[in-house]
Design an enzyme around this catalytic site. Structure first.
Site, short mmCIF file in Angstrom:
data_model
loop_
_atom_site.label_atom_id
_atom_site.label_comp_id
_atom_site.label_asym_id
_atom_site.label_seq_id
_atom_site.Cartn_x
_atom_site.Cartn_y
_atom_site.Cartn_z
N CYS B 49 21.27 53.13 36.77
CA CYS B 49 21.67 51.72 36.62
C CYS B 49 21.20 51.17 35.27
CB CYS B 49 21.09 50.90 37.76
SG CYS B 49 21.18 49.12 37.46
N CYS B 52 18.41 48.29 35.67
CA CYS B 52 17.07 48.51 36.22
C CYS B 52 16.05 48.59 35.08
CB CYS B 52 17.04 49.81 37.04
SG CYS B 52 17.60 49.64 38.74
N HIS B 112 16.76 46.82 42.44
CA HIS B 112 18.17 47.18 42.45
C HIS B 112 18.83 46.86 43.80
CE1 HIS B 112 21.65 49.48 40.97
NE2 HIS B 112 21.72 50.05 42.15
N ASN B 152 29.26 36.98 39.30
CA ASN B 152 30.29 37.69 40.08
C ASN B 152 29.55 38.60 41.04
OD1 ASN B 152 32.54 36.68 38.66
ND2 ASN B 152 32.29 38.21 37.06
N SER B 160 30.79 45.07 38.23
CA SER B 160 30.79 46.52 38.02
C SER B 160 29.43 47.16 38.33
CB SER B 160 31.23 46.84 36.59
OG SER B 160 30.55 46.03 35.67
N HIS B 163 23.42 45.83 41.00
CA HIS B 163 22.10 45.26 40.68
C HIS B 163 22.27 43.74 40.54
CE1 HIS B 163 17.99 46.02 38.85
NE2 HIS B 163 18.15 44.70 38.76
N HIS B 165 22.69 40.34 39.36
CA HIS B 165 22.71 39.78 38.01
C HIS B 165 23.80 38.74 37.87
CE1 HIS B 165 26.06 42.62 37.60
NE2 HIS B 165 26.40 42.00 36.47
N GLN B 167 25.79 36.05 34.60
CA GLN B 167 26.14 36.01 33.19
C GLN B 167 26.08 34.57 32.67
OE1 GLN B 167 29.53 38.41 31.91
NE2 GLN B 167 29.85 39.15 34.00
N GLU B 181 38.05 18.70 34.21
CA GLU B 181 37.01 18.02 35.01
C GLU B 181 36.37 16.88 34.20
OE1 GLU B 181 34.12 20.27 37.16
OE2 GLU B 181 35.60 21.47 38.22
N HIS B 297 30.11 25.65 41.91
CA HIS B 297 31.20 26.08 42.80
C HIS B 297 30.92 27.49 43.33
CE1 HIS B 297 34.01 22.86 41.60
NE2 HIS B 297 33.67 23.08 40.35
N PHE B 311 44.63 36.73 49.35
CA PHE B 311 45.26 37.06 48.08
C PHE B 311 45.85 35.80 47.47
CE2 PHE B 311 45.10 41.13 50.19
CZ PHE B 311 44.86 42.02 49.17
O1 LIG Z 1 31.51 41.48 32.17
P1 LIG Z 1 31.80 42.22 33.43
O2 LIG Z 1 30.88 41.83 34.56
O3 LIG Z 1 31.87 43.70 33.25
O4 LIG Z 1 33.29 41.77 33.84
C1 LIG Z 1 33.63 40.94 34.92
O5 LIG Z 1 33.33 39.57 34.64
C2 LIG Z 1 34.05 39.00 33.54
C3 LIG Z 1 33.69 37.54 33.47
O6 LIG Z 1 33.97 36.86 34.68
C4 LIG Z 1 35.57 39.19 33.69
O7 LIG Z 1 36.19 38.81 32.48
C5 LIG Z 1 35.93 40.63 33.98
O8 LIG Z 1 37.32 40.74 34.27
C6 LIG Z 1 35.11 41.13 35.18
O9 LIG Z 1 35.40 42.47 35.45
O1 LIG Z 2 53.61 36.20 53.35
P1 LIG Z 2 52.89 37.47 53.02
O2 LIG Z 2 53.70 38.40 52.15
O3 LIG Z 2 52.35 38.17 54.23
O4 LIG Z 2 51.60 37.02 52.19
C1 LIG Z 2 51.40 37.22 50.83
O5 LIG Z 2 52.17 36.32 50.05
C2 LIG Z 2 51.87 34.93 50.22
C3 LIG Z 2 52.70 34.15 49.23
O6 LIG Z 2 52.47 34.55 47.91
C4 LIG Z 2 50.37 34.65 50.03
O7 LIG Z 2 50.10 33.33 50.45
C5 LIG Z 2 49.50 35.60 50.85
O8 LIG Z 2 48.13 35.40 50.52
C6 LIG Z 2 49.92 37.04 50.56
O9 LIG Z 2 49.14 37.93 51.33
#
Ligand SMILES: O=P(O)(O)O[C@H]1O[C@H](CO)[C@@H](O)[C@H](O)[C@H]1O
Ligand SMILES: O=P(O)(O)O[C@H]1O[C@H](CO)[C@@H](O)[C@H](O)[C@H]1O
Lengths: 345, 345
Positions: B49, B52, B112, B152, B160, B163, B165, B167, B181, B297, B311
């Site tokens: 890692c 670490c 870790h 994240n 990724s 551990h 962390h 940013q 906002e 948030h 999704f």
């Molecule tokens: O910098 P990381 O942790 O590798 O990357 C992650 O966080 C970033 C900031 O939210 C994003 O832009 C990347 O898409 C995500 O994979």
């Molecule tokens: O209606 P579906 O195909 O099951 O659902 C999918 O499409 C929808 C519309 O984009 C989204 O709200 C859902 O989160 C997604 O899983």
């Protein structure tokens, strides 16, 4: 002057929003999540698929033995036709309004094993016919103000069934993206007497840096402000408000454009390329919208390979979108793909 | 009047955006993608890692044998300190501006195998101290206008490395979310002489429907306009602009709030609950911002189980966000969780 190889942000002219571009970041090693690659080897007919002809759906309906496309109301619609009007407002801090709508599902083909890039132009034309009909029928209901035609392709895009299909959500108010695109297009049109996207298209056609497809009636290109790694936009050369205005020639060209673009996509990583795609069109039953110019967005998440996608998380959710490869590099990659599908090659 | 059991949309008062709520849709069967459940059984120290203590990073640096937290510049920063100023504008259709910035990585613990909900309050306090210091130091550079502190958590959120962390991205212009906002808070403050979030907090505390945690200095609640299934917002009771203003008592309460909220999250599905979380604070080196009210948030994607997420695709990308369970149902579920972590119970 600006060195586009250095980190910069670009402005999305349709929304006014910034996208952060980090051209130097492309060689970042990826140690994170890799996606499963979807099994692409499907039968032409799957007895367990609720979209295949003659099969039973969740609500007990038996699908007809359809030969081209098929449309029905979503068994799990997010919005419903019989919702009553209503409003709640607590000192402007808690605000809610009832939303009425109709959610439809459209199968693109009776064949369970196909996707748009594997369909022929006449079959794609049938899908466009259906889109036109549905748009026309739905807009006859005067309470419907906006009609969103879209497709989620691939499990990674939340698509729960690989049978080729899309959706149409129509609703009683304008969604966020349409409110903002309407305002931006209106402002430009009032000032310049030409649509924002017509002016943009002319500029892109003169520069030729981000153009993927350019036929008699449509252009597909990587927008200057592309957010997703291989994002594209399809714009009609004619400044029209919605899909019902397309002539037979235009529909033929749209079918060819959609076929070629999605074939190129599949060829990038020799995989069924996931995306969410959908048309943005003028609101309906909402006065005139001469500012509106029909277009279709493709938002594909893959970044480096069939199994490594871009995550729009963290900074992106709290600040704004960020991309690694430049839109110009993405355009180069899409342009150099063959227009023969890798499965046929 | 509005029946909140019917489909409706709500307004996010911080952005003005709509979120579509489909309360009836919760019993939709899920046939789509299921996520792998992350292996939660990690060693206290992982020799491979790069976060670490005493291990080597991508650029060859050896991490010190740190005992609490550790901060360094991201080896794959999206924005860089030495970027030169620059601007490009082609008739307002193509617009780009150089972006200068500093991206830092912060480890929360040398261990870790831990995450925030598994850390004790004194250890979380060390993280808050570091956030305060970093904010103070970064804001001394007069070209930095905004500082985004975030985390994240979980592979599903693009993280990724497991551990613990977070940013910090600091940059030379204000990102989209902060621009909007700021505008909304400014408008409310000018009209009412009280901050938007103070007024909102008072209303929520009187209604008690969406409150998760309410201690002397902070409230954690499911906002009326929550987009993600179990989205929450942490708001300081005192109307302050940024983290440097917190007193020792407030920091102690913030540590307790973060610990309790993330324990409740982990307990919902007995899994390490993924999310992107981050503070929104006033811009820096940008005049005065009396309208700004510190908040944080939490955007967690899980919907039905440890392996089924929401999704935000298709309609959501092209129209606007949509959710199935109501914010009130989500609040009930979070409220009934134990405040003892499931691994300890
Ligand atoms: O910098 P990381 O942790 O590798 O990357 C992650 O966080 C970033 C900031 O939210 C994003 O832009 C990347 O898409 C995500 O994979
Ligand atoms: O209606 P579906 O195909 O099951 O659902 C999918 O499409 C929808 C519309 O984009 C989204 O709200 C859902 O989160 C997604 O899983």
């Amino acid at each position: 002057m600006l060195d586009l190889n250095q980190p910069h942000h670009r402005i999305n002219i349709l929304t006014g929003e910034k996208v952060l571009v980090s051209p130097h970041r492309n060689n970042r090693p990826w140690q994170g999540k890799v996606e499963e690659i979807a099994n692409d080897d499907r039968p032409q007919y799957d007895p367990t698929c609720y979209l295949c002809p003659t099969n039973k759906r969740a609500d007990g309906t038996i699908n007809p033995d359809y030969k081209d496309t098929y449309v029905f109301t979503n068994d799990f619609s997010a919005i419903l036709e019989n919702t009553e009007e209503g409003e709640y407002n607590n000192v402007d801090l808690l605000q809610a309004t009832a939303e009425r709508g109709i959610c439809k599902v459209i199968t693109f083909s009776p064949r369970h094993d196909l996707t748009l890039p594997e369909m022929d132009v006449p079959s794609i034309l049938k899908v466009i016919d259906l889109w036109q009909n549905e748009f026309e029928e739905l807009s006859k209901k005067d309470w419907i103000k906006y009609i969103q035609i879209f497709e989620n392709k691939g499990a990674i895009m939340g698509c729960s069934n690989p049978h080729p299909h899309g959706q149409i959500w129509s609703q009683s108010s304008l969604p966020n993206e349409i409110l903002i695109e309407t305002a931006r297009q209106k402002e430009y049109f009032a000032k310049n007497s030409v649509s924002l996207l017509k002016a943009y298209l002319d500029l892109e056609l003169s520069l030729k840096e981000r153009i993927i497809i350019d036929n008699a009636h449509f252009v597909a290109l990587v927008p200057y402000w592309a957010t997703w790694p291989f994002e594209t936009i399809v714009i009609s050369k004619r400044h029209i408000q919605n899909i019902t205005e397309f002539t037979p020639d235009e529909k033929e060209d749209l079918a060819k454009t959609l076929q070629e673009l999605t074939i190129r996509y599949d060829n990038i990583f020799s995989t069924s390329f996931p995306y969410s795609a959908g048309m943005h069109q003028a609101p309906v039953n909402d006065g005139i919208h001469p500012e509106w110019h029909w277009h279709m967005h493709f938002y594909p998440p893959l970044l480096r390979s069939a199994s490594v996608k871009k995550f729009m998380v963290g900074y992106e959710m709290l600040g704004g979108p960020q991309r690694d490869i430049t839109p110009e590099t993405a355009a180069e990659i899409i342009k150099k793909q063959s227009t023969i599908h890798y499965k046929q090659a």
